[in-house]
Design a protein around this motif. Structure first.
Motif, PDB file in Angstrom:
ATOM      1  N   GLY A  99       0.821  -1.214   0.000  1.00  0.00           N
ATOM      2  CA  GLY A  99       0.000   0.000   0.000  1.00  0.00           C
ATOM      3  C   GLY A  99       0.853   1.261   0.000  1.00  0.00           C
ATOM      4  N   ASN A 174      -4.551   3.664  11.801  1.00  0.00           N
ATOM      5  CA  ASN A 174      -3.343   3.371  12.530  1.00  0.00           C
ATOM      6  C   ASN A 174      -2.847   4.737  13.030  1.00  0.00           C
ATOM      7  N   ASP A 202      -6.764   6.359   2.835  1.00  0.00           N
ATOM      8  CA  ASP A 202      -6.011   5.144   3.155  1.00  0.00           C
ATOM      9  C   ASP A 202      -6.970   4.156   3.829  1.00  0.00           C
ATOM     10  N   TYR A 205      -7.008  -0.875   6.195  1.00  0.00           N
ATOM     11  CA  TYR A 205      -7.632  -1.717   7.228  1.00  0.00           C
ATOM     12  C   TYR A 205      -9.134  -1.895   6.980  1.00  0.00           C
ATOM     13  N   SER A 234      -1.844  -6.638   2.431  1.00  0.00           N
ATOM     14  CA  SER A 234      -0.973  -6.844   3.593  1.00  0.00           C
ATOM     15  C   SER A 234      -1.743  -7.225   4.852  1.00  0.00           C
ATOM     16  N   LYS A 235      -2.774  -6.449   5.165  1.00  0.00           N
ATOM     17  CA  LYS A 235      -3.465  -6.648   6.441  1.00  0.00           C
ATOM     18  C   LYS A 235      -4.607  -7.651   6.281  1.00  0.00           C
TER      19      LYS A 235
HETATM   20  C1  LIG Z   1      -2.293   3.218   7.736  1.00  0.00           C
HETATM   21  C2  LIG Z   1      -1.388   2.376   6.915  1.00  0.00           C
HETATM   22  N1  LIG Z   1      -1.323   2.579   5.607  1.00  0.00           N
HETATM   23  C3  LIG Z   1      -0.509   1.865   4.814  1.00  0.00           C
HETATM   24  C4  LIG Z   1       0.302   0.897   5.333  1.00  0.00           C
HETATM   25  C5  LIG Z   1       1.270   0.191   4.416  1.00  0.00           C
HETATM   26  O1  LIG Z   1       0.906  -1.061   4.074  1.00  0.00           O
HETATM   27  P1  LIG Z   1       1.848  -1.958   3.167  1.00  0.00           P
HETATM   28  O2  LIG Z   1       2.650  -2.828   4.083  1.00  0.00           O
HETATM   29  O3  LIG Z   1       0.900  -2.749   2.320  1.00  0.00           O
HETATM   30  O4  LIG Z   1       2.717  -1.094   2.345  1.00  0.00           O
HETATM   31  C6  LIG Z   1       0.273   0.622   6.692  1.00  0.00           C
HETATM   32  C7  LIG Z   1       1.160  -0.403   7.261  1.00  0.00           C
HETATM   33  O5  LIG Z   1       1.378  -0.519   8.437  1.00  0.00           O
HETATM   34  C8  LIG Z   1      -0.601   1.379   7.506  1.00  0.00           C
HETATM   35  O6  LIG Z   1      -0.676   1.182   8.824  1.00  0.00           O
END
Ligand SMILES: Cc1ncc(COP(=O)(O)O)c(C=O)c1O
Length: 392
Positions: A99, A174, A202, A205, A234-235
């Motif tokens: 991301g 986050n 973003d 999540y 990823s998540k």
């Molecule tokens: C709010 C937020 N956006 C984007 C990302 C990035 O994700 P990625 O690991 O897919 O690059 C994270 C990763 O911790 C995140 O917490």
């Protein structure tokens, strides 16, 4: 020889630094409970791993199209259209390695020096880092604990100027676990509708929530044409190391992002994209099971943190982070975090790792087993004797 001046403006992600410190302590024989890491502790679901292995065997090992395989972009367009209730065509989808590159490319493509970017503070540290790197101007938006860590909308309105070029939203968030309520999104949309502003939404999540499903600002009138959705694998599918994410955005921005991709990465790994296709088309029960497990842990960690003298913790609505207020300890966030790491063997992050307005808070990732969370809570309770006398 020296580095270019711009390198003095770039930041970093201190989660990785705390992890390194914790690992160094482990090398010395200390036992550490890891609550600092922002990645699911579950394995990537087996059918996705199998699809990745099969793709390697089948020879998906060469370059692919810069924007991603057309069949993958089509699946992503369908997924976003369905989950957000908006029209999306595959040309609006840019597949990238994780991301994060969407943040970097979107800001690089759109911001001039001096342009103002409104972004939440505390928030993912990379927003602030890239804003600074580009020479744009930071306009941090305080998050309000009593509003579930959403904005005060009057304050938000007061921050909008003729120089505002971008607004960053992150829901679920986050480090706070906050979800922006639908009414707030509607009001933000009203404030932005007639402005020349791009929204970076973003939504990484988006599938990890415990109440009503988070809404996307793209659902509101006039927002689709000014919003970049950031999401990825990823998540949701526990695929952090696969490096697979995407952005969905207006075509003219997608063209620019693809140019930045061809100049930096060429393309996202081909076999990884095939695994991503399996993630989107396969059974979703592993996501549901992961979220059910996170919910149990969330309830346990929040209840436990609320028993620690000087701590108070609101119930987060999404992501897998608890963000307790620790002002009652009379200590700085950094001092509490250090004490927890060095004296209790519990690794967590100071709220200030997410911006200066994170002072007074800690972030605990509950991507760890219930047993380890309980262990961490009793370790924290023990060291809390140090500050219990001053705790309100
Ligand atoms: C709010 C937020 N956006 C984007 C990302 C990035 O994700 P990625 O690991 O897919 O690059 C994270 C990763 O911790 C995140 O917490």
């Amino acid at each position: 020889m020296q580095l270019a001046a711009r390198m003095s403006r770039i930041g970093t992600e201190s989660a990785f630094e705390v992890l390194a410190k914790a690992r160094a302590l482990e090398k010395q024989g200390k036992q550490i409970v890891h609550l600092e890491i922002g990645q699911p502790d579950f394995p990537t679901p087996a059918h996705i791993v199998e699809a990745g292995k099969r793709a390697l065997d089948e020879g998906w090992t060469g370059y692919g199209p810069t924007a991603g395989f057309p069949e993958f972009r089509e699946l992503i367009a369908g997924y976003i259209a369905k989950t957000r209730g908006i029209p999306v065509v595959p040309d609006q989808v840019c597949v990238v390695p994780g991301g994060k590159p969407i943040m970097f490319y979107a800001m690089l493509a759109l911001l001039e020096e001096g342009d103002e970017v409104i972004y939440p503070n505390p928030s993912f540290p990379i927003y602030e880092s890239v804003i600074d790197f580009i020479g744009a101007r930071r306009v941090p938006m305080p998050l309000v604990e009593s509003r579930g860590f959403s904005f005060d909308l009057d304050v938000f309105a007061s921050k909008l100027t003729s120089r505002t070029k971008m607004v960053v939203l992150n829901s679920p968030a986050n480090p706070t676990g906050g979800v922006i309520p639908r009414d707030d999104l509607a009001q933000i949309a009203d404030l932005l509708r007639d402005r020349d502003v791009i929204i970076l939404s973003d939504e990484i999540y988006s599938r990890i929530y415990y109440g009503d499903a988070p809404q996307s600002i793209t659902q509101f009138d006039g927002m689709l044409e000014k919003t970049i959705i950031l999401d990825g694998f990823s998540k949701t599918y526990a695929m952090t190391g696969w490096r697979l994410g995407y952005g969905v955005m207006p075509q003219w921005i997608a063209d620019a992002v693809n140019l930045l991709m061809v100049n930096s990465n060429s393309c996202t790994a081909s076999f990884t994209q095939r695994a991503g296709m399996a993630a989107l088309t396969g059974a979703q029960d592993t996501v549901d099971m992961m979220v059910a497990e996170f919910r149990q842990r969330r309830d346990a960690i929040v209840a436990g943190l609320n028993r620690i003298p000087g701590f108070s913790c609101t119930l987060p609505s999404g992501a897998f982070y608890a963000f307790p207020n620790v002002k009652g300890t009379g200590l700085s966030s950094k001092d509490v975090a250090d004490m927890l790491l060095y004296d209790a063997g519990v690794a967590c992050l100071s709220g200030t790792a997410f911006g200066e307005l994170g002072e007074g808070y800690l972030r605990f990732s509950y991507a760890n087993s219930l047993a380890n969370i309980e262990d961490a809570l009793s370790r924290i309770m023990k060291v809390s004797e140090r500050w219990a006398t001053v705790a309100r």
